[in-house]
Design an enzyme around this catalytic site. Sequence first.
Site, short mmCIF file in Angstrom:
data_model
loop_
_atom_site.label_atom_id
_atom_site.label_comp_id
_atom_site.label_asym_id
_atom_site.label_seq_id
_atom_site.Cartn_x
_atom_site.Cartn_y
_atom_site.Cartn_z
N HIS A 43 0.83 -1.22 0.00
CA HIS A 43 0.00 0.00 0.00
C HIS A 43 0.86 1.26 0.00
O HIS A 43 2.01 1.26 0.44
CB HIS A 43 -0.93 0.02 1.22
CG HIS A 43 -0.20 0.10 2.52
ND1 HIS A 43 0.33 1.28 3.02
CD2 HIS A 43 0.11 -0.86 3.43
CE1 HIS A 43 0.92 1.04 4.17
NE2 HIS A 43 0.81 -0.25 4.44
N ASN A 77 2.74 5.79 8.70
CA ASN A 77 4.08 5.65 8.13
C ASN A 77 4.76 7.01 8.19
O ASN A 77 5.92 7.14 8.60
CB ASN A 77 4.05 5.20 6.67
CG ASN A 77 3.55 3.79 6.43
OD1 ASN A 77 2.90 3.55 5.43
ND2 ASN A 77 3.87 2.86 7.31
N ARG A 111 -5.95 1.22 4.24
CA ARG A 111 -4.81 1.71 3.45
C ARG A 111 -4.51 0.80 2.27
O ARG A 111 -4.14 1.28 1.20
CB ARG A 111 -3.58 1.90 4.34
CG ARG A 111 -3.09 0.69 5.11
CD ARG A 111 -2.07 1.15 6.16
NE ARG A 111 -1.49 0.05 6.92
CZ ARG A 111 -2.01 -0.49 8.01
NH1 ARG A 111 -3.18 -0.05 8.48
NH2 ARG A 111 -1.38 -1.46 8.65
N GLU A 113 -1.62 -6.57 7.76
CA GLU A 113 -0.27 -6.35 8.28
C GLU A 113 -0.06 -7.17 9.54
O GLU A 113 -1.01 -7.57 10.22
CB GLU A 113 -0.08 -4.85 8.57
CG GLU A 113 1.24 -4.43 9.18
CD GLU A 113 2.46 -4.81 8.35
OE1 GLU A 113 2.76 -6.03 8.23
OE2 GLU A 113 3.14 -3.91 7.85
N HIS A 145 0.53 -5.46 2.69
CA HIS A 145 1.36 -4.72 3.65
C HIS A 145 2.79 -5.24 3.65
O HIS A 145 3.06 -6.35 3.21
CB HIS A 145 0.74 -4.85 5.04
CG HIS A 145 -0.70 -4.45 5.05
ND1 HIS A 145 -1.11 -3.18 5.32
CD2 HIS A 145 -1.82 -5.17 4.77
CE1 HIS A 145 -2.43 -3.11 5.22
NE2 HIS A 145 -2.88 -4.32 4.88
N GLY A 146 3.69 -4.44 4.21
CA GLY A 146 5.10 -4.80 4.22
C GLY A 146 5.37 -6.19 4.74
O GLY A 146 6.07 -6.98 4.11
#
Length: 194
Positions: free
Chosen positions: A9, A15, A58, A85, A155-156
Amino acid sequence: MAKLFLVRHGQSQWNLENRFTGWQNIDITALGQLEAQKAGKALAKESIDIAFTSTLIRAQHTLQIILDEIGKPDMPIVINAALNERSYGNLEGLNKDETAVKYGVEQVHIWRRSFDVAPPGGESLKDTYDRVIPYFEHDIKPELEVGKNILIVAHGNSLRALIMYLEHLSPAQILEREIATGDPITYQWDQIIH
């Protein structure tokens, strides 16, 4: 030959504020919207059949901007918490620098970057892997195997878990992998040994 596209995202408000976000439902910033548009432009010439995303705004907002950009705003979308996430538990909402001062830089580094140590009340990357991969195998992989091109906007850490699986990376290798916001990663499904 099917393709799998992964997109993290766009930048979220937390962030930007250097906060642990995890499962908190924080939207993307103006920069995050631009990153999503950039991802859409990068994917514009690709044929995408179905999209998967998390339950968090997000990722969903990023996905919708991408779909608008590629001219497919009504594409089928599957939303599932398995792609959320990693949960940061009691750290969610806290500033990362202030948390490092409170608990020590080394402890926060362990919580953020070890494979199997979870922050208080949260998930480790291993915990995230253990929910992402069964979902991928059961719900997404069959779509790839019948030749559909798949877009996952997540997500990461949920994407890091999936990349670990797809690329057969070790815990040490995946912890070194950074995933940029709004920058598509493409896999040719027939070239991945599963």
